[in-house]
Design a protein around this motif. Sequence first.
Motif, PDB file in Angstrom:
ATOM      1  N   ALA A  65       0.821  -1.211   0.000  1.00 20.13           N
ATOM      2  CA  ALA A  65       0.000   0.000   0.000  1.00 20.13           C
ATOM      3  C   ALA A  65       0.858   1.264   0.000  1.00 20.13           C
ATOM      4  CB  ALA A  65      -0.935  -0.002   1.213  1.00 20.13           C
ATOM      5  N   PHE A  66       2.029   1.197   0.624  1.00 16.36           N
ATOM      6  CA  PHE A  66       2.923   2.358   0.671  1.00 16.36           C
ATOM      7  C   PHE A  66       3.370   2.755  -0.729  1.00 16.36           C
ATOM      8  CE2 PHE A  66       7.065   4.404   0.970  1.00 16.36           C
ATOM      9  CZ  PHE A  66       6.935   5.267   2.045  1.00 16.36           C
ATOM     10  N   ASP A  67       3.505   1.784  -1.621  1.00 24.47           N
ATOM     11  CA  ASP A  67       4.098   2.019  -2.936  1.00 24.47           C
ATOM     12  C   ASP A  67       3.159   2.738  -3.896  1.00 24.47           C
ATOM     13  OD1 ASP A  67       6.554   1.801  -4.111  1.00 24.47           O
ATOM     14  OD2 ASP A  67       6.319  -0.244  -4.816  1.00 24.47           O
ATOM     15  N   ALA A  79      -6.456   0.437  -5.022  1.00 22.02           N
ATOM     16  CA  ALA A  79      -6.635  -0.553  -3.952  1.00 22.02           C
ATOM     17  C   ALA A  79      -7.415  -1.755  -4.454  1.00 22.02           C
ATOM     18  CB  ALA A  79      -7.339   0.088  -2.761  1.00 22.02           C
ATOM     19  N   ASP A  80      -8.498  -1.517  -5.171  1.00 20.68           N
ATOM     20  CA  ASP A  80      -9.309  -2.620  -5.687  1.00 20.68           C
ATOM     21  C   ASP A  80      -8.528  -3.457  -6.696  1.00 20.68           C
ATOM     22  OD1 ASP A  80     -11.402  -1.770  -4.122  1.00 20.68           O
ATOM     23  OD2 ASP A  80     -12.528  -0.838  -5.760  1.00 20.68           O
ATOM     24  N   SER A  81      -7.744  -2.806  -7.561  1.00 17.54           N
ATOM     25  CA  SER A  81      -7.001  -3.522  -8.601  1.00 17.54           C
ATOM     26  C   SER A  81      -5.955  -4.450  -8.018  1.00 17.54           C
ATOM     27  CB  SER A  81      -6.330  -2.521  -9.540  1.00 17.54           C
ATOM     28  OG  SER A  81      -7.283  -1.738 -10.216  1.00 17.54           O
ATOM     29  N   LEU A  82      -5.404  -4.081  -6.862  1.00 23.31           N
ATOM     30  CA  LEU A  82      -4.329  -4.857  -6.256  1.00 23.31           C
ATOM     31  C   LEU A  82      -4.762  -5.588  -4.987  1.00 23.31           C
ATOM     32  CD1 LEU A  82      -1.647  -2.159  -6.941  1.00 23.31           C
ATOM     33  CD2 LEU A  82      -1.527  -4.508  -7.794  1.00 23.31           C
ATOM     34  N   ASP A  83      -6.078  -5.580  -4.735  1.00 22.74           N
ATOM     35  CA  ASP A  83      -6.643  -6.267  -3.569  1.00 22.74           C
ATOM     36  C   ASP A  83      -5.996  -5.786  -2.273  1.00 22.74           C
ATOM     37  OD1 ASP A  83      -8.393  -8.007  -2.316  1.00 22.74           O
ATOM     38  OD2 ASP A  83      -7.022  -9.716  -2.398  1.00 22.74           O
ATOM     39  N   LEU A  84      -5.938  -4.460  -2.128  1.00 24.53           N
ATOM     40  CA  LEU A  84      -5.360  -3.850  -0.941  1.00 24.53           C
ATOM     41  C   LEU A  84      -6.428  -3.057  -0.193  1.00 24.53           C
ATOM     42  CD1 LEU A  84      -2.029  -2.505  -2.499  1.00 24.53           C
ATOM     43  CD2 LEU A  84      -2.319  -4.567  -1.109  1.00 24.53           C
ATOM     44  N   VAL A 100      -4.003   2.595   1.701  1.00 22.90           N
ATOM     45  CA  VAL A 100      -3.497   3.320   0.531  1.00 22.90           C
ATOM     46  C   VAL A 100      -3.706   4.815   0.726  1.00 22.90           C
ATOM     47  CG1 VAL A 100      -3.766   3.686  -1.947  1.00 22.90           C
ATOM     48  CG2 VAL A 100      -3.885   1.362  -1.021  1.00 22.90           C
ATOM     49  N   ARG A 101      -4.898   5.204   1.162  1.00 28.98           N
ATOM     50  CA  ARG A 101      -5.196   6.623   1.396  1.00 28.98           C
ATOM     51  C   ARG A 101      -4.266   7.205   2.453  1.00 28.98           C
ATOM     52  NH1 ARG A 101      -7.319   9.958   5.034  1.00 28.98           N
ATOM     53  NH2 ARG A 101      -7.526   8.224   6.505  1.00 28.98           N
ATOM     54  N   GLY A 102      -4.085   6.473   3.543  1.00 26.02           N
ATOM     55  CA  GLY A 102      -3.274   6.994   4.633  1.00 26.02           C
ATOM     56  C   GLY A 102      -1.831   7.229   4.234  1.00 26.02           C
ATOM     57  N   TRP A 103      -1.222   6.237   3.590  1.00 30.99           N
ATOM     58  CA  TRP A 103       0.166   6.408   3.165  1.00 30.99           C
ATOM     59  C   TRP A 103       0.289   7.496   2.108  1.00 30.99           C
ATOM     60  CZ3 TRP A 103       3.661   5.207   6.267  1.00 30.99           C
ATOM     61  CH2 TRP A 103       3.735   3.990   6.942  1.00 30.99           C
ATOM     62  N   ALA A 104      -0.688   7.593   1.202  1.00 31.83           N
ATOM     63  CA  ALA A 104      -0.631   8.633   0.173  1.00 31.83           C
ATOM     64  C   ALA A 104      -0.717  10.018   0.797  1.00 31.83           C
ATOM     65  CB  ALA A 104      -1.757   8.431  -0.840  1.00 31.83           C
ATOM     66  N   LEU A 105      -1.540  10.167   1.825  1.00 38.57           N
ATOM     67  CA  LEU A 105      -1.656  11.450   2.531  1.00 38.57           C
ATOM     68  C   LEU A 105      -0.322  11.814   3.189  1.00 38.57           C
ATOM     69  CD1 LEU A 105      -4.533  12.480   4.962  1.00 38.57           C
ATOM     70  CD2 LEU A 105      -2.150  12.930   5.501  1.00 38.57           C
ATOM     71  N   VAL A 106       0.243  10.868   3.926  1.00 45.42           N
ATOM     72  CA  VAL A 106       1.498  11.132   4.629  1.00 45.42           C
ATOM     73  C   VAL A 106       2.596  11.528   3.647  1.00 45.42           C
ATOM     74  CG1 VAL A 106       3.349  10.062   5.964  1.00 45.42           C
ATOM     75  CG2 VAL A 106       0.964   9.666   6.601  1.00 45.42           C
ATOM     76  N   GLN A 107       2.719  10.794   2.560  1.00 47.42           N
ATOM     77  CA  GLN A 107       3.764  11.080   1.579  1.00 47.42           C
ATOM     78  C   GLN A 107       3.559  12.441   0.925  1.00 47.42           C
ATOM     79  OE1 GLN A 107       4.217   7.779  -1.216  1.00 47.42           O
ATOM     80  NE2 GLN A 107       3.748   6.348   0.438  1.00 47.42           N
ATOM     81  N   ALA A 108       2.319  12.753   0.551  1.00 43.87           N
ATOM     82  CA  ALA A 108       2.055  14.041  -0.085  1.00 43.87           C
ATOM     83  C   ALA A 108       2.374  15.195   0.858  1.00 43.87           C
ATOM     84  CB  ALA A 108       0.596  14.119  -0.541  1.00 43.87           C
ATOM     85  N   LEU A 109       2.035  15.038   2.124  1.00 38.40           N
ATOM     86  CA  LEU A 109       2.307  16.095   3.098  1.00 38.40           C
ATOM     87  C   LEU A 109       3.801  16.237   3.346  1.00 38.40           C
ATOM     88  CD1 LEU A 109       1.280  18.229   5.041  1.00 38.40           C
ATOM     89  CD2 LEU A 109       1.010  16.436   6.774  1.00 38.40           C
ATOM     90  N   ALA A 110       4.496  15.122   3.574  1.00 35.54           N
ATOM     91  CA  ALA A 110       5.933  15.186   3.833  1.00 35.54           C
ATOM     92  C   ALA A 110       6.679  15.787   2.650  1.00 35.54           C
ATOM     93  CB  ALA A 110       6.469  13.785   4.141  1.00 35.54           C
ATOM     94  N   LEU A 111       6.339  15.329   1.448  1.00 33.10           N
ATOM     95  CA  LEU A 111       7.000  15.845   0.257  1.00 33.10           C
ATOM     96  C   LEU A 111       6.606  17.293  -0.014  1.00 33.10           C
ATOM     97  CD1 LEU A 111       8.835  15.302  -2.152  1.00 33.10           C
ATOM     98  CD2 LEU A 111       6.856  14.347  -3.364  1.00 33.10           C
ATOM     99  N   GLY A 112       5.342  17.609   0.220  1.00 36.72           N
ATOM    100  CA  GLY A 112       4.888  18.981  -0.001  1.00 36.72           C
ATOM    101  C   GLY A 112       5.585  19.979   0.896  1.00 36.72           C
ATOM    102  N   LEU A 113       5.698  19.655   2.181  1.00 34.97           N
ATOM    103  CA  LEU A 113       6.390  20.548   3.110  1.00 34.97           C
ATOM    104  C   LEU A 113       7.858  20.697   2.732  1.00 34.97           C
ATOM    105  CD1 LEU A 113       4.830  19.348   6.492  1.00 34.97           C
ATOM    106  CD2 LEU A 113       4.437  21.550   5.360  1.00 34.97           C
TER     107      LEU A 113
END
Length: 305
Positions: free
Chosen positions: A229-231, A261-266, A271-284
């Motif tokens: 999911a992180f990827d 998530a549906d395509s990869l059975d995750l 998926v949402r949580g990791w995407a949020l964290v990454q976008a925020l960390a990278l954005g800052l």
Amino acid sequence: MTSPVEVPDRLVRTAVRWCGEEAARPWLAALPEVASEYLDRWGLTHERTVLPGGALSLTLLVRRADGTPATLKLGFVDRYTAHEAEALTMWAGHGAVRLLDADVPRGALLLERLQPDVSLRSLPEDRAMLEAVEVLRHLWIAPPDDCGIDLVADRAEVWTRSIPRRHAALGGPCPKALVDEAVSLCSGLAASQPSAVVLHADCHHGNILAAERAKWLAIDPRPMLGEPAFDLGALVRDRLTTVVAETRPQAVVRRRVTWLADSLDLDAERVRGWALVQALALGLWCVSAGDPAGEDLLSVAEWLA
């Protein structure tokens, strides 16, 4: 006559912005000489420099002594790129470009030749996402016991400290509640991951190129070990300029989360949580570095909250 080695303007700009003058300028200045060194060492003929090239690497199209086409990549080595060769060796050409030779400490990689000007960005988004998912299926393999690649859990621990600190230093460019949610997600998601696999960690459409022995292959990993999911964060925020221009960008980003998530059975929430964290960390980080993408990345994080 061998073509002269050219350091692309884009590489100069991104290296200075992302790595700082002190680290970037000596590395950039040495690149033409380093390129000549490896062309000689590995018996390569330089055909042309890939333009605009990588964000933190000089990429040359070359031919080996036997006439085989190949690619010479000279990358800036940091904690994100230090294990690129290790990941490529483990993948052994399955889903990713094949590694032919390497001088790991100096960031010199000799790679099979792909089509550098044809990435998934050449396809409509829906088709590109389908192809990207198939590539990722090949990359998510179990690491060996002695694997030295960084853990997602360790990166998440760093983010729990760096996100609030950078947010405060920048004067609060996004809601404090978003920062609090990201910190909570870092701790909760990292502690509850299923078994770790090898992750690409920067698998967006621009990092998947057309090839001869396979339709599409991944390049430029910033590998980590963690849950699949992180990827997907890079795909959730992919084609950012186009997304921001949409009438309802939040719906676009959230639809991607569900579809991936549906395509990869995750689990879509992971998926949402990791995407949020990454976008925020990278954005800052981008805002602090003066990168104009920063504000849009912070918007992505808000849309995912």
